[in-house]
Design an enzyme around this catalytic site. Sequence first.
Site, PDB file in Angstrom:
ATOM      1  N   ASN A  22      -9.782  49.474   2.760  1.00 29.79           N
ATOM      2  CA  ASN A  22      -8.841  49.937   3.781  1.00 29.79           C
ATOM      3  C   ASN A  22      -9.397  51.207   4.426  1.00 29.79           C
ATOM      4  O   ASN A  22      -9.554  52.222   3.763  1.00 29.79           O
ATOM      5  CB  ASN A  22      -7.488  50.211   3.098  1.00 29.79           C
ATOM      6  CG  ASN A  22      -6.428  50.739   4.047  1.00 29.79           C
ATOM      7  OD1 ASN A  22      -6.694  51.054   5.207  1.00 29.79           O
ATOM      8  ND2 ASN A  22      -5.202  50.845   3.554  1.00 29.79           N
ATOM      9  N   CYS A  55      -2.741  54.068   9.702  1.00 28.66           N
ATOM     10  CA  CYS A  55      -3.404  52.759   9.809  1.00 28.66           C
ATOM     11  C   CYS A  55      -3.047  52.015  11.090  1.00 28.66           C
ATOM     12  O   CYS A  55      -3.713  51.055  11.465  1.00 28.66           O
ATOM     13  CB  CYS A  55      -3.063  51.896   8.597  1.00 28.66           C
ATOM     14  SG  CYS A  55      -3.444  52.702   7.050  1.00 28.66           S
ATOM     15  N   HIS A  62      -4.346  44.650  10.199  1.00 26.31           N
ATOM     16  CA  HIS A  62      -4.840  45.799   9.440  1.00 26.31           C
ATOM     17  C   HIS A  62      -5.253  45.311   8.054  1.00 26.31           C
ATOM     18  O   HIS A  62      -4.585  44.469   7.459  1.00 26.31           O
ATOM     19  CB  HIS A  62      -3.741  46.862   9.326  1.00 26.31           C
ATOM     20  CG  HIS A  62      -4.115  47.966   8.379  1.00 26.31           C
ATOM     21  ND1 HIS A  62      -5.321  48.629   8.470  1.00 26.31           N
ATOM     22  CD2 HIS A  62      -3.471  48.493   7.302  1.00 26.31           C
ATOM     23  CE1 HIS A  62      -5.386  49.527   7.500  1.00 26.31           C
ATOM     24  NE2 HIS A  62      -4.282  49.469   6.776  1.00 26.31           N
TER      25      HIS A  62
END
Length: 325
Positions: A282, A113, A252
Amino acid sequence: MRKVGIIGVGEYLPERILNNADLEKLVDTSDEWITTRTGIKERHLVSKNEAASDLAIKAAKQALSSAKLKPQNLDLIVVATITPDMPFPSVACILQNVLSAKNAICFDISAACAGFVYAIVIAQQFIARGSCKNALIVGTEVLSSITDWEDRNTCVLFGDGAGAAVLSEVKTGGILSTYIGSDGAMADLLFMPGGGSRNPTTHKTIDNRLHYVKMRGNELFKLAVKSMTEAGHKALAKAGLSCKDVACFIPHQANIRILLAVAKRLGIDEKKIYINIAKYGNMSSASTATALCEAVKEGMIKKGDIVLLDAFGAGLVWGAVVIKW
Ligand code: UT7
């Protein structure tokens, strides 16, 4: 050292949408739980024949067009992904071929990520030192391909998508500071055990569901808040700036509660956070990439603004970048 900035952004989200009501039919969950615990309402998923490079190509073309740059002027392509089309060749090489970016050196990076933030740091170094002039970086993920659709702890979280940026030398502003960190001791909090050289694919690895994401979400949550807060503080300090200077915060998008907690600890007003988790979930490396692209397109980032990107993911890895737009 040359000043380096982002001169173009792009994104692509696959067309198919899976909402929380659809997930209620797959696992024992509810729209209420997913919304309150994560902030996610829906996510985009690839269709049958779409892979990470297909998403990357569309995002890359948009970024090149917004940068007004031809593919042959690229001398570096870095793709951040944990879901490449195949283990090799790299998505970056596949992308180079489709774009006819013949002059670019190409490689992928695995920083989960935080991949897009890591890619910015890498491209910046190449350009700042004069080894490259124009770099394309892409965060592209097909997380649906490694999601266990029978595991309610993880399947409600992820989505597919891609975001891209073109970096080049700039006269004013640009990247003011970067900070990245890693801690391999925490690798077992988020990983995929199957399909690599440790557990090569066999009928047994498939029966044991080793080709899916395994996550200890609760422990990660706390580390995400801690690491992203620390990264944000350190990158701002390196730039000689304070949280008050930040016009747009791009965290993020793992969980709405994580990003709000980080913004609160950094002292950044909620109105300055760009949030797209409700519509995409996500998307690992593609999350910060698409969030940056959309914040620019929607006018939330204007020339001269201070932008803080901040990410955290499997590895563990984390990092932040301060940019004067
Ligand atoms: O991308 C970077 C890395 N990823 C992250 O940083 C993710 C960080 N973690 C998180 O975002 C959160 O920990 C999750 C969203 C994954 C989970 O939220 P939580 O508030 O930490 O929940 P929990 O894991 O503590 O679980 C609470 C309860 C459990 O039930 P019991 O044991 O209390 O009876 C779970 O079984 O919620 C249950 N649960 C669910 N219930 C309905 C877990 N998933 C679901 C679900 N629907 N989908």
